[in-house]
Design a protein around this motif. Structure first.
Motif, PDB file in Angstrom:
ATOM      1  N   ASN A  97       0.376  10.775  -6.426  1.00  0.00           N
ATOM      2  CA  ASN A  97       1.092   9.509  -6.564  1.00  0.00           C
ATOM      3  C   ASN A  97       0.676   8.578  -5.424  1.00  0.00           C
ATOM      4  O   ASN A  97       1.372   8.496  -4.407  1.00  0.00           O
ATOM      5  CB  ASN A  97       2.604   9.731  -6.564  1.00  0.00           C
ATOM      6  CG  ASN A  97       3.375   8.463  -6.872  1.00  0.00           C
ATOM      7  OD1 ASN A  97       2.823   7.377  -6.867  1.00  0.00           O
ATOM      8  ND2 ASN A  97       4.662   8.601  -7.121  1.00  0.00           N
ATOM      9  N   THR A  99       0.922   5.581  -4.963  1.00  0.00           N
ATOM     10  CA  THR A  99       1.804   4.436  -4.693  1.00  0.00           C
ATOM     11  C   THR A  99       3.118   4.854  -4.027  1.00  0.00           C
ATOM     12  O   THR A  99       4.001   4.023  -3.853  1.00  0.00           O
ATOM     13  CB  THR A  99       2.118   3.664  -5.987  1.00  0.00           C
ATOM     14  OG1 THR A  99       2.829   4.517  -6.883  1.00  0.00           O
ATOM     15  CG2 THR A  99       0.843   3.147  -6.640  1.00  0.00           C
ATOM     16  N   HIS A 100       3.243   6.113  -3.654  1.00  0.00           N
ATOM     17  CA  HIS A 100       4.472   6.606  -3.016  1.00  0.00           C
ATOM     18  C   HIS A 100       4.381   6.361  -1.509  1.00  0.00           C
ATOM     19  O   HIS A 100       3.789   7.144  -0.766  1.00  0.00           O
ATOM     20  CB  HIS A 100       4.655   8.098  -3.335  1.00  0.00           C
ATOM     21  CG  HIS A 100       5.988   8.638  -2.973  1.00  0.00           C
ATOM     22  ND1 HIS A 100       6.173   9.500  -1.922  1.00  0.00           N
ATOM     23  CD2 HIS A 100       7.211   8.430  -3.515  1.00  0.00           C
ATOM     24  CE1 HIS A 100       7.447   9.826  -1.836  1.00  0.00           C
ATOM     25  NE2 HIS A 100       8.089   9.179  -2.786  1.00  0.00           N
ATOM     26  N   GLY A 101       4.956   5.255  -1.061  1.00  0.00           N
ATOM     27  CA  GLY A 101       4.860   4.841   0.326  1.00  0.00           C
ATOM     28  C   GLY A 101       5.376   5.868   1.312  1.00  0.00           C
ATOM     29  O   GLY A 101       4.810   6.043   2.400  1.00  0.00           O
ATOM     30  N   HIS A 104       2.787   8.430   2.316  1.00  0.00           N
ATOM     31  CA  HIS A 104       1.853   7.879   3.293  1.00  0.00           C
ATOM     32  C   HIS A 104       2.499   7.830   4.677  1.00  0.00           C
ATOM     33  O   HIS A 104       1.875   8.154   5.680  1.00  0.00           O
ATOM     34  CB  HIS A 104       1.400   6.479   2.861  1.00  0.00           C
ATOM     35  CG  HIS A 104       0.499   6.479   1.676  1.00  0.00           C
ATOM     36  ND1 HIS A 104       0.973   6.582   0.392  1.00  0.00           N
ATOM     37  CD2 HIS A 104      -0.843   6.392   1.578  1.00  0.00           C
ATOM     38  CE1 HIS A 104      -0.051   6.550  -0.445  1.00  0.00           C
ATOM     39  NE2 HIS A 104      -1.168   6.441   0.244  1.00  0.00           N
ATOM     40  N   LYS A 127      -0.956   1.423   5.095  1.00  0.00           N
ATOM     41  CA  LYS A 127      -0.870   1.634   3.642  1.00  0.00           C
ATOM     42  C   LYS A 127       0.576   1.892   3.226  1.00  0.00           C
ATOM     43  O   LYS A 127       1.048   1.361   2.216  1.00  0.00           O
ATOM     44  CB  LYS A 127      -1.772   2.811   3.242  1.00  0.00           C
ATOM     45  CG  LYS A 127      -1.787   3.105   1.770  1.00  0.00           C
ATOM     46  CD  LYS A 127      -2.530   2.051   0.999  1.00  0.00           C
ATOM     47  CE  LYS A 127      -2.684   2.457  -0.447  1.00  0.00           C
ATOM     48  NZ  LYS A 127      -3.267   1.412  -1.253  1.00  0.00           N
ATOM     49  N   LEU A 131       2.721  -0.424   0.616  1.00  0.00           N
ATOM     50  CA  LEU A 131       3.338   0.124  -0.596  1.00  0.00           C
ATOM     51  C   LEU A 131       4.855  -0.027  -0.600  1.00  0.00           C
ATOM     52  O   LEU A 131       5.459  -0.210  -1.644  1.00  0.00           O
ATOM     53  CB  LEU A 131       2.972   1.606  -0.745  1.00  0.00           C
ATOM     54  CG  LEU A 131       1.513   1.895  -1.045  1.00  0.00           C
ATOM     55  CD1 LEU A 131       1.230   3.387  -0.888  1.00  0.00           C
ATOM     56  CD2 LEU A 131       1.146   1.416  -2.450  1.00  0.00           C
ATOM     57  N   ASP A 132       5.450   0.074   0.572  1.00  0.00           N
ATOM     58  CA  ASP A 132       6.907   0.006   0.694  1.00  0.00           C
ATOM     59  C   ASP A 132       7.260  -0.749   1.973  1.00  0.00           C
ATOM     60  O   ASP A 132       7.400  -0.142   3.038  1.00  0.00           O
ATOM     61  CB  ASP A 132       7.498   1.420   0.725  1.00  0.00           C
ATOM     62  CG  ASP A 132       9.011   1.434   0.763  1.00  0.00           C
ATOM     63  OD1 ASP A 132       9.626   0.344   0.891  1.00  0.00           O
ATOM     64  OD2 ASP A 132       9.590   2.531   0.679  1.00  0.00           O
TER      65      ASP A 132
END
Length: 178
Positions: A97, A99-101, A104, A127, A131-132
């Protein structure tokens, strides 16, 4: 879920455990409840056997769940001291995933603490915040802790520079719960 309320607000660990078990009895494939029960078992009860069992079940039931993979990675680092396996969990979470901040973010912290790879940490943290954006204040606090005041101020300023009022409130709320 009600178990989190009982645990965090009321500190009623007995009833919280009952609620997690009841929730999983009715919804055994509820991955968030399973991971949260693992976190509760680990942090509130110090029951590492149950915690690890819950994390592994969650990953078996939903192999691509970034929350489960990341949380198990944290467990492997903090409880087992198995940094190689932990890094594998973080990388798998990010791959499954991207896009799962939070994945990261947690991996960036791992890179800083265990690998001392500050270049990769910075890239991963950047990153995570892209993303978040609600993660930005956490990095502001990290810079302040390391006495990087100018970077902390710049990072925190990103909350105030947001043109989106809702994003600004999210950023402030994230700061309030740290």
């Amino acid at each position: 879920n009600y178990g989190i309320l009982l645990e965090t607000q009321l500190k009623d660990f007995t009833r919280a455990k009952e609620q997690y078990e009841l929730a999983l009895q009715y919804e055994p494939l509820n991955i968030d409840a399973r991971v949260n029960f693992g976190i509760f078992s680990q942090e509130a009860l110090g029951d590492y056997r149950v915690a690890e069992e819950q994390y592994k079940l969650a990953i078996d039931q939903a192999p691509g769940n970034a929350f489960a993979l990341t949380t198990y990675g944290q467990f492997l680092t903090s409880v087992r001291g198995d940094h190689g396996a932990a890094e594998s969990m973080y990388l798998q979470a990010i791959e499954m995933n991207p896009t799962h901040g939070l994945s990261h973010h947690k991996y960036a912290l791992f890179l800083r603490k265990h690998k001392k790879d500050y270049i990769a940490m910075g890239e991963m943290a950047r990153k995570a915040v892209q993303l978040d954006p609600s993660l930005a204040p956490r990095w502001s606090d990290e810079h302040a802790r390391l006495q990087r005041w100018e970077t902390a101020a710049t990072s925190w300023q990103s909350c105030f520079d947001s043109s989106d009022a809702a994003q600004f409130l999210i950023c402030l709320a994230a700061k309030a719960v740290m």
